[in-house]
Write an enzyme that holds these catalytic residues in place. Structure first.
Site, PDB file in Angstrom:
ATOM      1  N   GLY A  27      30.328  29.635  48.294  1.00 36.02           N
ATOM      2  CA  GLY A  27      29.885  31.040  48.659  1.00 36.02           C
ATOM      3  C   GLY A  27      29.876  32.454  47.660  1.00 36.02           C
ATOM      4  O   GLY A  27      30.390  33.343  47.530  1.00 36.02           O
ATOM      5  N   ALA A  28      29.583  31.868  46.171  1.00 35.90           N
ATOM      6  CA  ALA A  28      29.466  32.825  45.055  1.00 35.90           C
ATOM      7  C   ALA A  28      27.925  33.727  44.607  1.00 35.90           C
ATOM      8  O   ALA A  28      28.568  34.106  44.101  1.00 35.90           O
ATOM      9  CB  ALA A  28      29.701  31.507  43.727  1.00 35.90           C
ATOM     10  N   ASN A  29      27.544  34.111  45.897  1.00 34.06           N
ATOM     11  CA  ASN A  29      27.202  34.766  45.961  1.00 34.06           C
ATOM     12  C   ASN A  29      26.592  36.612  46.337  1.00 34.06           C
ATOM     13  O   ASN A  29      26.147  37.409  45.833  1.00 34.06           O
ATOM     14  CB  ASN A  29      25.198  34.087  46.632  1.00 34.06           C
ATOM     15  CG  ASN A  29      25.569  34.186  47.826  1.00 34.06           C
ATOM     16  OD1 ASN A  29      26.823  33.747  48.436  1.00 34.06           O
ATOM     17  ND2 ASN A  29      24.620  34.894  49.105  1.00 34.06           N
ATOM     18  N   GLY A  31      30.800  39.694  47.194  1.00 30.78           N
ATOM     19  CA  GLY A  31      31.530  39.551  47.548  1.00 30.78           C
ATOM     20  C   GLY A  31      32.694  38.936  46.360  1.00 30.78           C
ATOM     21  O   GLY A  31      32.430  38.709  45.083  1.00 30.78           O
ATOM     22  N   GLY A  33      33.704  35.338  45.921  1.00 30.73           N
ATOM     23  CA  GLY A  33      32.658  34.489  45.589  1.00 30.73           C
ATOM     24  C   GLY A  33      32.548  35.291  43.942  1.00 30.73           C
ATOM     25  O   GLY A  33      31.930  33.821  42.933  1.00 30.73           O
ATOM     26  N   TYR A 183      38.761  32.181  64.245  1.00 29.57           N
ATOM     27  CA  TYR A 183      38.802  32.972  62.601  1.00 29.57           C
ATOM     28  C   TYR A 183      40.451  32.746  61.749  1.00 29.57           C
ATOM     29  O   TYR A 183      41.362  32.602  61.074  1.00 29.57           O
ATOM     30  CB  TYR A 183      38.896  34.293  62.100  1.00 29.57           C
ATOM     31  CG  TYR A 183      38.414  34.392  60.654  1.00 29.57           C
ATOM     32  CD1 TYR A 183      37.874  34.546  60.165  1.00 29.57           C
ATOM     33  CD2 TYR A 183      40.086  35.711  60.115  1.00 29.57           C
ATOM     34  CE1 TYR A 183      37.729  34.639  58.160  1.00 29.57           C
ATOM     35  CE2 TYR A 183      40.362  35.560  58.788  1.00 29.57           C
ATOM     36  CZ  TYR A 183      38.919  35.264  57.877  1.00 29.57           C
ATOM     37  OH  TYR A 183      38.838  35.748  56.596  1.00 29.57           O
TER      38      TYR A 183
END
Length: 302
Positions: A27-29, A31, A33, A183
């Site tokens: 999820g590095a794309n 926020g 990340g 969640y």
């Protein structure tokens, strides 16, 4: 310096602190990340951005290269959809074929309070992405992490774990779906996974620690409905009270880089300091039970 001060004053490491090290960030794309990948790139790491949205990740990678300055590491984009165990397996095969070492694995990607949907294998989406996808990913990369030791695994949880419990009778929420509970359940699962994995890894020189980043301004809450008239007020409040993604990235960066946590395992951190967890997050029996059930669900055990 207190943890709060550490998180507010952005951490400084030697410019080549991560030179020669390979780090996977899921999820590095966007926020936390993306901010984390950017900091690791500045520290000369080889950063593998493992993302579902390949196009978005390529754009983010280009952004990071421009911001990192002339002396930087290397950034590589790989497709990884944690809502598909087939995708997780394909990603891990690719990594094992192409990478000689993995020094740090950062399980950062997550979905937050989405409407009821299922993963490719039929798991409730939040449990599937936040816990089960990362559970399989970590297991399939363990041999490479052990071969690269001393190495580290970093798990991003949330303080919202406090409002969850592991519903062993209906882990997949077939009978009833409450998006907030699910969640919190998935974030509690992250902590129990960290606890059990640390026990499994004793004596290997691979450590695993979790963290709770606090409230960060990211797109994670895109499924949360805010009344139209309240949106300007919410935006203003978020600018004042929420952490920026870069501030939110400080604790995972600390766990990935800092010599202070060398050899530390099975703990949870907030603002770069160890955090005391509620009893339900340190329940060894529940951790083992969830581990065994998760292993069966992702096809690692009969």
């Amino acid at each position: 310096m207190t943890g709060r001060q550490k998180a507010a004053q952005l951490l400084r490491y030697p410019a080549d602190a991560m030179r020669g090290k390979t780090v996977i960030v899921t999820g590095a794309n966007c926020g936390i990340g993306k901010a984390l990948a950017g900091e690791l790139l500045k520290l000369r790491a080889r950063v593998i951005m493992a993302c579902r949205d390949r196009r978005g990740a390529e754009e983010a990678a280009e952004d990071l290269r421009k911001q990192a300055g002339p002396e930087q590491g290397e950034v590589v984009v790989k497709h990884l959809d944690l809502a598909s165990l087939k995708s997780v397996r394909a990603f891990c095969e690719e990594i094992k074929a192409e990478e000689s070492r993995i020094d740090v694995l950062i399980n950062n990607a997550g979905v937050y309070q989405c409407p009821y949907t299922k993963t490719e294998e039929g798991f409730e989406m939040q449990l599937g992405v936040n816990h089960l996808g990362h559970f399989l990913l970590t297991h399939l990369l363990l041999d490479l992490l052990k071969a690269s030791a001393p190495s580290r695994i970093v798990v991003v949880s949330s303080k919202l774990y406090k409002y969850g419990s592991i519903n062993f009778d209906d882990l997949n929420s077939e009978a009833k779906y409450d998006k907030a509970f699910c969640y919190s359940q998935s974030k509690l699962a992250n902590l129990l996974f960290t606890l059990q994995l640390a026990r499994e890894l004793q004596g290997t020189a691979v450590t695993v620690n979790a963290l709770t980043p606090g409230i960060v301004r990211t797109s994670l809450g895109r499924h949360v409905q805010i009344p139209l008239l309240a949106k300007p007020l919410f935006y203003l409040a978020s600018r004042v009270f929420f952490k920026s993604p870069l501030e939110g990235a400080q604790t995972p960066l600390y766990l990935a880089c800092s010599p202070e946590v060398e050899g530390v395992s099975g703990k949870c951190f907030a603002n770069c300091e160890e955090e005391e967890l509620m009893a339900k997050a340190t329940d060894e029996e529940a951790a083992k039970r969830l581990w065994d059930l998760s292993s069966r669900m992702v096809g690692l055990a009969d």
